[in-house]
Design a protein around this motif. Structure first.
Motif, PDB file in Angstrom:
ATOM      1  N   GLU A  97      51.226  30.078  32.302  1.00  0.00           N
ATOM      2  CA  GLU A  97      51.749  30.830  31.161  1.00  0.00           C
ATOM      3  C   GLU A  97      51.475  30.132  29.839  1.00  0.00           C
ATOM      4  O   GLU A  97      51.619  30.727  28.776  1.00  0.00           O
ATOM      5  CB  GLU A  97      53.248  31.072  31.327  1.00  0.00           C
ATOM      6  CG  GLU A  97      54.077  29.815  31.389  1.00  0.00           C
ATOM      7  CD  GLU A  97      55.544  30.109  31.625  1.00  0.00           C
ATOM      8  OE1 GLU A  97      56.352  29.194  31.397  1.00  0.00           O
ATOM      9  OE2 GLU A  97      55.891  31.245  32.020  1.00  0.00           O
ATOM     10  N   THR A  98      51.056  28.877  29.889  1.00  0.00           N
ATOM     11  CA  THR A  98      50.703  28.154  28.663  1.00  0.00           C
ATOM     12  C   THR A  98      49.211  27.856  28.567  1.00  0.00           C
ATOM     13  O   THR A  98      48.734  27.444  27.512  1.00  0.00           O
ATOM     14  CB  THR A  98      51.477  26.827  28.570  1.00  0.00           C
ATOM     15  OG1 THR A  98      51.208  26.036  29.732  1.00  0.00           O
ATOM     16  CG2 THR A  98      52.974  27.082  28.460  1.00  0.00           C
ATOM     17  N   LEU A 542      46.761  37.703  39.723  1.00  0.00           N
ATOM     18  CA  LEU A 542      47.106  38.306  38.436  1.00  0.00           C
ATOM     19  C   LEU A 542      47.206  37.208  37.393  1.00  0.00           C
ATOM     20  O   LEU A 542      47.499  36.053  37.718  1.00  0.00           O
ATOM     21  CB  LEU A 542      48.442  39.054  38.520  1.00  0.00           C
ATOM     22  CG  LEU A 542      48.494  40.310  39.393  1.00  0.00           C
ATOM     23  CD1 LEU A 542      49.930  40.818  39.476  1.00  0.00           C
ATOM     24  CD2 LEU A 542      47.575  41.400  38.852  1.00  0.00           C
ATOM     25  N   TYR A 543      46.967  37.566  36.138  1.00  0.00           N
ATOM     26  CA  TYR A 543      47.206  36.636  35.042  1.00  0.00           C
ATOM     27  C   TYR A 543      48.707  36.503  34.804  1.00  0.00           C
ATOM     28  O   TYR A 543      49.468  37.458  35.012  1.00  0.00           O
ATOM     29  CB  TYR A 543      46.585  37.164  33.751  1.00  0.00           C
ATOM     30  CG  TYR A 543      45.104  36.939  33.586  1.00  0.00           C
ATOM     31  CD1 TYR A 543      44.341  36.250  34.520  1.00  0.00           C
ATOM     32  CD2 TYR A 543      44.448  37.431  32.458  1.00  0.00           C
ATOM     33  CE1 TYR A 543      42.984  36.063  34.343  1.00  0.00           C
ATOM     34  CE2 TYR A 543      43.089  37.249  32.269  1.00  0.00           C
ATOM     35  CZ  TYR A 543      42.360  36.566  33.215  1.00  0.00           C
ATOM     36  OH  TYR A 543      41.019  36.382  33.024  1.00  0.00           O
ATOM     37  N   PRO A 544      49.130  35.360  34.287  1.00  0.00           N
ATOM     38  CA  PRO A 544      50.516  35.243  33.822  1.00  0.00           C
ATOM     39  C   PRO A 544      50.643  35.765  32.398  1.00  0.00           C
ATOM     40  O   PRO A 544      49.696  35.691  31.607  1.00  0.00           O
ATOM     41  CB  PRO A 544      50.751  33.736  33.852  1.00  0.00           C
ATOM     42  CG  PRO A 544      49.404  33.154  33.543  1.00  0.00           C
ATOM     43  CD  PRO A 544      48.392  34.083  34.172  1.00  0.00           C
ATOM     44  N   ASN A 560      54.767  37.505  36.163  1.00  0.00           N
ATOM     45  CA  ASN A 560      54.122  37.772  37.445  1.00  0.00           C
ATOM     46  C   ASN A 560      54.451  36.673  38.454  1.00  0.00           C
ATOM     47  O   ASN A 560      54.727  35.528  38.067  1.00  0.00           O
ATOM     48  CB  ASN A 560      52.606  37.890  37.259  1.00  0.00           C
ATOM     49  CG  ASN A 560      52.198  39.265  36.772  1.00  0.00           C
ATOM     50  OD1 ASN A 560      52.776  40.269  37.167  1.00  0.00           O
ATOM     51  ND2 ASN A 560      51.187  39.317  35.901  1.00  0.00           N
ATOM     52  N   PRO A 561      54.418  36.982  39.748  1.00  0.00           N
ATOM     53  CA  PRO A 561      54.784  36.000  40.775  1.00  0.00           C
ATOM     54  C   PRO A 561      53.898  34.756  40.735  1.00  0.00           C
ATOM     55  O   PRO A 561      52.708  34.829  40.435  1.00  0.00           O
ATOM     56  CB  PRO A 561      54.567  36.772  42.084  1.00  0.00           C
ATOM     57  CG  PRO A 561      54.674  38.211  41.709  1.00  0.00           C
ATOM     58  CD  PRO A 561      54.107  38.301  40.323  1.00  0.00           C
ATOM     59  N   GLY A 562      54.496  33.622  41.043  1.00  0.00           N
ATOM     60  CA  GLY A 562      53.751  32.381  41.189  1.00  0.00           C
ATOM     61  C   GLY A 562      53.630  31.549  39.937  1.00  0.00           C
ATOM     62  O   GLY A 562      53.066  30.454  39.965  1.00  0.00           O
ATOM     63  N   TYR A 563      54.162  32.054  38.808  1.00  0.00           N
ATOM     64  CA  TYR A 563      54.028  31.314  37.549  1.00  0.00           C
ATOM     65  C   TYR A 563      55.405  30.895  37.031  1.00  0.00           C
ATOM     66  O   TYR A 563      56.392  31.571  37.249  1.00  0.00           O
ATOM     67  CB  TYR A 563      53.331  32.172  36.496  1.00  0.00           C
ATOM     68  CG  TYR A 563      51.900  32.514  36.857  1.00  0.00           C
ATOM     69  CD1 TYR A 563      50.896  31.560  36.744  1.00  0.00           C
ATOM     70  CD2 TYR A 563      51.563  33.783  37.323  1.00  0.00           C
ATOM     71  CE1 TYR A 563      49.578  31.868  37.075  1.00  0.00           C
ATOM     72  CE2 TYR A 563      50.254  34.095  37.654  1.00  0.00           C
ATOM     73  CZ  TYR A 563      49.271  33.134  37.530  1.00  0.00           C
ATOM     74  OH  TYR A 563      47.972  33.443  37.859  1.00  0.00           O
TER      75      TYR A 563
END
Length: 563
Positions: A97-98, A542-544, A560-563
């Motif tokens: 996410e960053t 998917l992108y965050p 989104n999942p995983g982030y």
């Protein structure tokens, strides 16, 4: 405004878009400041058509998608040769996410959506603006022409929104649908819609407005507008979106009705009168110069002024001015079929002709010289920033461009073309009906694939190994990999097929070239892994959303999942 030139519109649109953005808060902090007043917005026909061009501004060509180059290095198609590059964040599963080299796209495409919504609102008073300063009798033809242009632009605004949303859901899954520009409070909250809801929104935008689009600018009396959305472009967006929606990533239960819907959308585009789609006679030259603008293969292309960016980035380092920034992988090269008897001393002889039009390999002639990747050779791989794989990119590049004198050439990025459409059709038809059932349409899945292969003089696909859905599916995947190489499809194909967790966890393979004779030239080749790859299946499909977007949403945007 007879035969308005599109390049003029886009130039004007850039400044208009900047005006729009400068008057707004962060685009998707779920607080959209949409108030406009006569004091801040001009009311004239020139402003009207300026706003019409504004929603085209965020369109991006794929020549500079990442690291000022094509997107291939994030997939198994190529490796970046430079010591620091943004593709590494993909290659090592570090997107977060960053950290995301493409995070700006989220805001950019919503700016395009905002511009389209703004124009549609502004154009409610279009007739008033068109008539300003005109005599209804003396200027009757101009007024009629302007009214027609506005009608086209209104439809195009809806198609622009459909396109931007299609690119957003490809990256993020479900996203907020912003479908208004005016609100009495000046702010609206935007909940995130599901992936399927956005798909349906896209399809509706296209179906509701396709009748008002120009069918084909090239063959119309308004050919100067070529480059704007057409009926063909709209149907191509719809067909690709429905293909992605039917794919395993977005269709985990393999609902066959989704495949049927995708096949029908492809067939609609193939059979629409007036589009006159056909494969270009030659594969290699199609991607260079002005060919995409005149070829019947092109459905929609993004035009750019003459430049030499892709040549500078990808000419071999031994060519003056070339950086040799990316190296096609042997993973890709090895996938090209033999078109004749294999040569034990030359692994590149008698291969699918698309290889020579896509990749510069050892022993091939390019820019008036023979490529030699061996130690001491002109293209010695041990040189600083030399090819890591024993290959250079050739597709899209103009031959013999003098970079020292800063020579330039025309480049046009093809977004949709007929060959991709045929492969989309083949994939959907196979999953819906099998490889040899045309369902009453004009061709079977097999016929569509063979049509693409025939252009490059490749034999029909093996019937014995492709007489089932499973066998034919592998053939379609292979054909997409070859035909669409470096066009920005491979990474997204691997994701939608859910093959990424296997393919993108495999190393990138290159070849070490050794010269054993100079008269005649004879080389030997040894394959070796040149880079590792890592793909996190729990997150990277998917992108965050960025941390900024999450915080600004006040809880309406779920990560989104995983982030």
């Amino acid at each position: 405004m007879k035969n308005m030139k599109f390049k003029y519109i886009v130039t004007m649109a850039t400044s208009i878009t900047l005006l729009l953005v400068s008057c707004e808060k962060d685009l998707l902090d779920t607080k959209l400041d949409t108030e406009r007043t006569p004091e801040t917005i001009a009311t004239s026909s020139s402003a009207l058509f300026g706003f019409a061009g504004a929603f085209y501004t965020p369109l991006r060509d794929g020549f500079t998608e990442i690291d000022n180059n094509v997107f291939a290095t994030v997939s198994d198609e190529a490796q970046n040769n430079l010591p620091t590059n943004d593709a590494l964040f993909y290659n090592q599963g570090l997107i977060s996410e960053t950290i995301n080299p493409e995070s700006f796209i989220y805001k950019s495409y919503y700016e395009g959506i905002r511009a389209a919504n703004f124009f549609l609102d502004y154009a409610q008073d279009a007739d008033t603006y068109i008539l300003i300063g005109k005599d209804p009798v003396a200027d009757a033809s101009v007024i009629t022409n302007d009214r027609q242009n506005v009608a086209w632009f209104k439809a195009e605004a809806h198609i622009a929104k459909a396109f931007y949303y299609s690119e957003l859901i490809k990256r993020y899954g479900g996203v907020p649908i912003v479908n208004q520009t005016l609100d009495k409070s000046g702010k609206i909250n935007i909940p995130r819609s599901t992936y399927n809801q956005v798909v349906e929104y896209i399809v509706k935008e296209i179906d509701d407005n396709k009748a008002n689009l120009q069918v084909n600018w090239k063959t119309s009396a308004f050919s100067g507008n070529d480059g704007r959305f057409t009926l063909g472009a709209a149907l191509a967006i719809k067909a690709r979106v429905l293909l992605y929606a039917a794919s395993p990533l977005n269709n985990p239960t393999n609902d066959v009705e989704k495949w049927k819907r995708a096949a029908a959308a492809c067939n609609e585009l193939i059979t629409t009168p007036g589009l006159n789609l056909a494969l270009n006679q030659f594969y290699g030259s199609y991607f260079r110069g002005t060919a995409p603008l005149t070829s019947a293969e092109t459905i929609f292309a993004i035009r750019r002024p003459a430049n030499n960016t892709i040549e500078k980035e990808n000419y071999p380092i031994a060519t003056p001015g070339g950086k040799g920034a990316i190296s096609p992988s042997d993973n890709l090269v090895a996938a090209y079929e033999y078109s004749g008897t294999p040569n034990p001393t030359d692994p590149y002889a008698n291969r699918d002709s698309r290889l020579a039009n896509t990749v510069a390999y050892n022993g091939s002639t390019w820019n008036n010289r023979v490529m030699d990747f061996s130690v001491g050779g002109t293209d010695d791989m041990s040189k600083a920033n030399g090819s890591k794989t024993g290959y250079y990119l050739k597709k899209f590049l103009n031959d013999n461009l003098n970079l020292v004198q800063n020579a330039t050439a025309q480049h046009n990025w093809v977004v949709f073309r007929y060959a991709e459409l045929l492969l989309n059709y083949a994939e959907a038809m196979n999953e819906a009906y099998g490889p040899d059932n045309n369902n009453g349409y004009g061709k079977t899945a097999r016929q569509a694939v063979n049509e693409v292969r025939a252009r490059s003089a490749m034999p029909i696909i093996n019937i014995a190994t492709t007489n089932t859905k499973d066998g034919f599916r592998l053939a379609v995947k292979h054909e997409r990999r070859i035909e669409l190489a470096f066009e920005g499809h491979r990474y997204w194909d691997l994701l939608r097929w859910k093959d990424a967790e296997i393919v993108l966890n495999q190393p990138i393979i290159g070849v070490k070239v050794t010269k054993v004779s100079s008269n005649p030239n004879v080389w030997t080749y040894q394959k070796a892994a040149v880079a590792t790859r890592k793909f996190n299946a729990n997150a990277n499909y998917l992108y965050p959303f960025t941390r900024t977007e999450i915080v600004n949403s006040n809880g309406t945007l779920v990560q989104n999942p995983g982030y």
